[in-house]
Design a protein around this motif. Structure first.
Motif, PDB file in Angstrom:
ATOM      1  N   PRO A  25      -0.254  -3.523  -6.648  1.00 36.30           N
ATOM      2  CA  PRO A  25       0.843  -3.035  -7.420  1.00 36.30           C
ATOM      3  C   PRO A  25       1.498  -2.163  -8.400  1.00 36.30           C
ATOM      4  N   TRP A  26      -0.058  -1.248  -8.358  1.00 36.10           N
ATOM      5  CA  TRP A  26       0.547   0.043  -9.400  1.00 36.10           C
ATOM      6  C   TRP A  26       1.320   0.840  -8.804  1.00 36.10           C
ATOM      7  N   ASP A  27       1.198   1.505  -7.413  1.00 36.71           N
ATOM      8  CA  ASP A  27       1.707   1.722  -6.541  1.00 36.71           C
ATOM      9  C   ASP A  27       2.997   1.215  -7.048  1.00 36.71           C
ATOM     10  N   ARG A  28       3.158  -0.072  -6.556  1.00 40.32           N
ATOM     11  CA  ARG A  28       5.029  -0.111  -6.453  1.00 40.32           C
ATOM     12  C   ARG A  28       5.876  -0.271  -7.815  1.00 40.32           C
ATOM     13  N   VAL A  29       4.681  -0.237  -8.833  1.00 47.02           N
ATOM     14  CA  VAL A  29       4.794  -0.166  -9.971  1.00 47.02           C
ATOM     15  C   VAL A  29       6.009   0.918 -10.723  1.00 47.02           C
ATOM     16  N   LYS A  30       4.758   2.057 -10.008  1.00 45.94           N
ATOM     17  CA  LYS A  30       5.279   3.618 -10.338  1.00 45.94           C
ATOM     18  C   LYS A  30       5.969   4.188  -9.767  1.00 45.94           C
ATOM     19  N   ARG A  31       5.762   3.473  -8.297  1.00 47.73           N
ATOM     20  CA  ARG A  31       7.764   3.610  -6.805  1.00 47.73           C
ATOM     21  C   ARG A  31       8.976   3.428  -7.670  1.00 47.73           C
ATOM     22  N   ALA A  32       8.811   1.936  -7.936  1.00 48.63           N
ATOM     23  CA  ALA A  32      10.190   1.462  -8.848  1.00 48.63           C
ATOM     24  C   ALA A  32      10.392   3.053 -10.277  1.00 48.63           C
ATOM     25  N   GLY A  33       9.477   3.438 -10.657  1.00 50.62           N
ATOM     26  CA  GLY A  33       9.653   4.347 -12.028  1.00 50.62           C
ATOM     27  C   GLY A  33       9.405   4.111 -13.113  1.00 50.62           C
ATOM     28  N   TYR A  34       8.517   2.952 -13.336  1.00 52.25           N
ATOM     29  CA  TYR A  34       8.005   2.371 -14.634  1.00 52.25           C
ATOM     30  C   TYR A  34       6.449   3.458 -14.531  1.00 52.25           C
ATOM     31  N   SER A  35       6.517   4.162 -15.584  1.00 51.79           N
ATOM     32  CA  SER A  35       5.515   4.932 -16.128  1.00 51.79           C
ATOM     33  C   SER A  35       4.867   3.957 -17.171  1.00 51.79           C
ATOM     34  N   ALA A  36       3.191   3.428 -16.169  1.00 56.97           N
ATOM     35  CA  ALA A  36       2.662   2.356 -16.351  1.00 56.97           C
ATOM     36  C   ALA A  36       0.993   2.711 -17.740  1.00 56.97           C
ATOM     37  N   ARG A  37       0.984   2.404 -18.365  1.00 60.40           N
ATOM     38  CA  ARG A  37      -0.671   2.562 -19.131  1.00 60.40           C
ATOM     39  C   ARG A  37      -1.129   1.337 -18.746  1.00 60.40           C
ATOM     40  N   LEU A  38      -0.660  -0.177 -18.171  1.00 59.39           N
ATOM     41  CA  LEU A  38      -0.744  -1.879 -17.891  1.00 59.39           C
ATOM     42  C   LEU A  38      -0.097  -2.042 -16.750  1.00 59.39           C
TER      43      LEU A  38
END
Length: 195
Positions: free
Chosen positions: A121-134
């Motif tokens: 999930p972290w990889d996909r969130v990052k790939r979608a352009g969202y910089s997440a802390r959670l």
């Protein structure tokens, strides 16, 4: 619905005739048969996914199955409100991450938090352009409605924890339907907070 079988016309492959490992000979008309292309390599870790038992969902009625993202957000937020938590806002990049994963699950007809490319999930969130802390993800398969999906997620300790992440600010949700698969429906919810 999408079809995932590909075909390749081998004579145009650039390989000399007879040298390609799957080269076919022409029939009397000179036409060459088409053969299925190789399946892309599956990089999801073994044991990290489940498949439906053949025919187990055949009798369920999916004719009214739809996803209204705003309604889904409202259901998630009503549940969070009952627990004293702030509401989540729909976020396009998280919706894209959820959609990408739901499509991948449908393509491989399975349920997993790992993508066929080995992503998490972290990889996909990052790939979608969202910089997440959670970031957290819930997936579901075979359900006919968002209400049924929510009921299942609330009953599962891990999924329920994700629904109730106090620091989450955004969400994205997706549904992919494919009647040719055993699971029929593939739901993905991503909740996150930005850096």
């Amino acid at each position: 619905m999408m079809s995932y079988s590909l075909t390749a016309n081998l004579p145009s492959s650039g390989q000399p005739e007879g040298k390609h490992p799957r080269a076919q000979t022409a029939d009397a008309s000179g036409a060459r048969p088409r053969v299925a292309a190789a399946t892309p390599a599956d990089k999801a870790p073994r044991g990290s996914y489940e498949r439906a038992t053949a025919g187990s969902l055949t009798l369920r009625d999916y004719s009214a199955t739809r996803l209204d993202a705003e309604r889904a957000r409202d259901l998630v937020n009503a549940y969070r409100r009952q627990k004293g938590l702030k509401p989540l806002k729909l976020q396009p990049a998280l919706t894209e991450a959820a959609r990408e994963h739901a499509h991948d699950l449908a393509k491989w007809d399975r349920i997993s938090h790992f993508g066929s490319d080995g992503s998490n999930p972290w990889d996909r969130v990052k790939r979608a352009g969202y910089s997440a802390r959670l970031a957290a993800e819930n997936v579901g398969t075979g359900q006919t409605s968002i209400e049924e999906v929510m009921k299942g997620w609330q009953a599962s300790p891990g999924h329920n924890k994700n629904l109730l992440l106090a620091d989450a600010e955004h969400m994205g949700i997706a549904l992919v339907q494919d009647s040719k698969t055993e699971f029929k429906t593939f739901w993905a919810l991503v909740v996150a907070s930005p850096q």
